[in-house]
Design a protein around this motif. Sequence first.
Motif, PDB file in Angstrom:
ATOM      1  N   MET A  38       0.829  -1.205   0.000  1.00 47.63           N
ATOM      2  CA  MET A  38       0.000   0.000   0.000  1.00 47.63           C
ATOM      3  C   MET A  38       0.863   1.255   0.000  1.00 47.63           C
ATOM      4  O   MET A  38       0.552   2.240  -0.674  1.00 47.63           O
ATOM      5  CB  MET A  38      -0.917   0.022   1.226  1.00 47.63           C
ATOM      6  CG  MET A  38      -2.011  -1.007   1.205  1.00 47.63           C
ATOM      7  SD  MET A  38      -2.901  -1.106   2.788  1.00 47.63           S
ATOM      8  CE  MET A  38      -3.780   0.448   2.793  1.00 47.63           C
ATOM      9  N   ALA A  39       1.949   1.234   0.750  1.00 41.42           N
ATOM     10  CA  ALA A  39       2.814   2.410   0.891  1.00 41.42           C
ATOM     11  C   ALA A  39       3.734   2.622  -0.303  1.00 41.42           C
ATOM     12  O   ALA A  39       4.216   3.733  -0.515  1.00 41.42           O
ATOM     13  CB  ALA A  39       3.640   2.287   2.168  1.00 41.42           C
ATOM     14  N   GLU A  40       3.998   1.587  -1.060  1.00 40.71           N
ATOM     15  CA  GLU A  40       4.874   1.677  -2.239  1.00 40.71           C
ATOM     16  C   GLU A  40       6.197   2.376  -1.929  1.00 40.71           C
ATOM     17  O   GLU A  40       6.650   3.250  -2.669  1.00 40.71           O
ATOM     18  CB  GLU A  40       4.162   2.383  -3.387  1.00 40.71           C
ATOM     19  CG  GLU A  40       2.967   1.635  -3.913  1.00 40.71           C
ATOM     20  CD  GLU A  40       2.316   2.320  -5.095  1.00 40.71           C
ATOM     21  OE1 GLU A  40       2.322   3.570  -5.173  1.00 40.71           O
ATOM     22  OE2 GLU A  40       1.804   1.581  -5.958  1.00 40.71           O
ATOM     23  N   GLY A  41       6.812   2.016  -0.803  1.00 40.00           N
ATOM     24  CA  GLY A  41       8.123   2.559  -0.459  1.00 40.00           C
ATOM     25  C   GLY A  41       8.105   3.900   0.254  1.00 40.00           C
ATOM     26  O   GLY A  41       9.158   4.418   0.624  1.00 40.00           O
ATOM     27  N   ASP A  42       6.949   4.467   0.481  1.00 38.70           N
ATOM     28  CA  ASP A  42       6.826   5.763   1.158  1.00 38.70           C
ATOM     29  C   ASP A  42       6.719   5.512   2.667  1.00 38.70           C
ATOM     30  O   ASP A  42       5.725   4.970   3.149  1.00 38.70           O
ATOM     31  CB  ASP A  42       5.591   6.488   0.646  1.00 38.70           C
ATOM     32  CG  ASP A  42       5.443   7.896   1.203  1.00 38.70           C
ATOM     33  OD1 ASP A  42       5.739   8.108   2.396  1.00 38.70           O
ATOM     34  OD2 ASP A  42       5.012   8.777   0.437  1.00 38.70           O
ATOM     35  N   ALA A  43       7.738   5.915   3.419  1.00 36.51           N
ATOM     36  CA  ALA A  43       7.793   5.648   4.860  1.00 36.51           C
ATOM     37  C   ALA A  43       6.644   6.327   5.611  1.00 36.51           C
ATOM     38  O   ALA A  43       6.080   5.747   6.548  1.00 36.51           O
ATOM     39  CB  ALA A  43       9.132   6.094   5.430  1.00 36.51           C
ATOM     40  N   TYR A  44       6.309   7.554   5.217  1.00 39.82           N
ATOM     41  CA  TYR A  44       5.217   8.268   5.885  1.00 39.82           C
ATOM     42  C   TYR A  44       3.885   7.563   5.645  1.00 39.82           C
ATOM     43  O   TYR A  44       3.104   7.359   6.568  1.00 39.82           O
ATOM     44  CB  TYR A  44       5.140   9.714   5.400  1.00 39.82           C
ATOM     45  CG  TYR A  44       3.970  10.468   5.988  1.00 39.82           C
ATOM     46  CD1 TYR A  44       3.971  10.871   7.326  1.00 39.82           C
ATOM     47  CD2 TYR A  44       2.851  10.760   5.225  1.00 39.82           C
ATOM     48  CE1 TYR A  44       2.894  11.537   7.876  1.00 39.82           C
ATOM     49  CE2 TYR A  44       1.771  11.431   5.762  1.00 39.82           C
ATOM     50  CZ  TYR A  44       1.802  11.822   7.084  1.00 39.82           C
ATOM     51  OH  TYR A  44       0.724  12.478   7.623  1.00 39.82           O
TER      52      TYR A  44
END
Length: 74
Positions: A38-44
């Motif tokens: 779901m985040a596709e590598g986005d930490a936030y």
Amino acid sequence: MRVGLLHPKGDLDLSLPLPHAWEEVEHDLGLGTVLEAMAEGDAYLLEVVRKVLAQGLALDPAAIPHRFRKAISS
């Protein structure tokens, strides 16, 4: 933009800690893979989706009818 989709009284509180034993629940249900996808590598975004799932409705049961009304009005 604050659309108030999750909680009728405000936004998601990212400052709250994850619930006790959340790591075990996440592991047992295999949620790590789903959350990372779901985040596709986005930490936030990973933090946000984790907090949304972890906090659920435990903090505000009034969110159930609120979310229902929001869902049918869109």
